[in-house]
Design a protein around this motif. Sequence first.
Motif, PDB file in Angstrom:
ATOM      1  N   GLU A  52     -12.098  53.171 114.833  1.00 26.92           N
ATOM      2  CA  GLU A  52     -10.909  53.558 114.073  1.00 26.92           C
ATOM      3  C   GLU A  52     -10.857  55.053 113.778  1.00 26.92           C
ATOM      4  O   GLU A  52      -9.801  55.655 113.823  1.00 26.92           O
ATOM      5  N   GLY A  53     -11.992  55.636 113.459  1.00 33.12           N
ATOM      6  CA  GLY A  53     -12.024  57.045 113.099  1.00 33.12           C
ATOM      7  C   GLY A  53     -11.679  57.996 114.228  1.00 33.12           C
ATOM      8  O   GLY A  53     -11.490  59.190 113.995  1.00 33.12           O
ATOM      9  N   THR A  54     -11.573  57.484 115.447  1.00 28.50           N
ATOM     10  CA  THR A  54     -11.270  58.361 116.581  1.00 28.50           C
ATOM     11  C   THR A  54      -9.785  58.392 116.927  1.00 28.50           C
ATOM     12  O   THR A  54      -9.384  59.138 117.814  1.00 28.50           O
ATOM     13  N   LEU A  55      -8.991  57.592 116.238  1.00 29.39           N
ATOM     14  CA  LEU A  55      -7.550  57.577 116.512  1.00 29.39           C
ATOM     15  C   LEU A  55      -6.844  58.568 115.594  1.00 29.39           C
ATOM     16  O   LEU A  55      -6.854  58.418 114.379  1.00 29.39           O
ATOM     17  N   ASP A  56      -6.246  59.573 116.202  1.00 25.59           N
ATOM     18  CA  ASP A  56      -5.515  60.582 115.449  1.00 25.59           C
ATOM     19  C   ASP A  56      -4.062  60.131 115.293  1.00 25.59           C
ATOM     20  O   ASP A  56      -3.446  59.658 116.245  1.00 25.59           O
TER      21      ASP A  56
END
Length: 96
Positions: free
Chosen positions: A31-35
């Motif tokens: 999740e943390g890699t989706l901008d």
Amino acid sequence: MTTRTSGQAALAAGLHGWLTARLALYLDRPEGTLDDRTPLVAYGMDSVTALSLCGDLEDEHGLIVDPNLVWDHPTIAAIVDHLTPRLTMPSTRVNP
């Protein structure tokens, strides 16, 4: 920039979290890699995934959306901005 009431902001935040988690699952990414502002096609979004997302939006949020949603609103931020006005506040009715 969209101006929101606190209720709309809460709905937008909830939709954003749900959408990010769902897309991370579909696109096989943490999740943390989706901008929010990166076009979803850059992460591998395709028509099958877009159709699945539309079905999930209907099941989870009661929103019937056009399958072109991710092409017309290509980022997480754009989808949230587009759909938030269509969400309604949960009922605050108290049972006697």
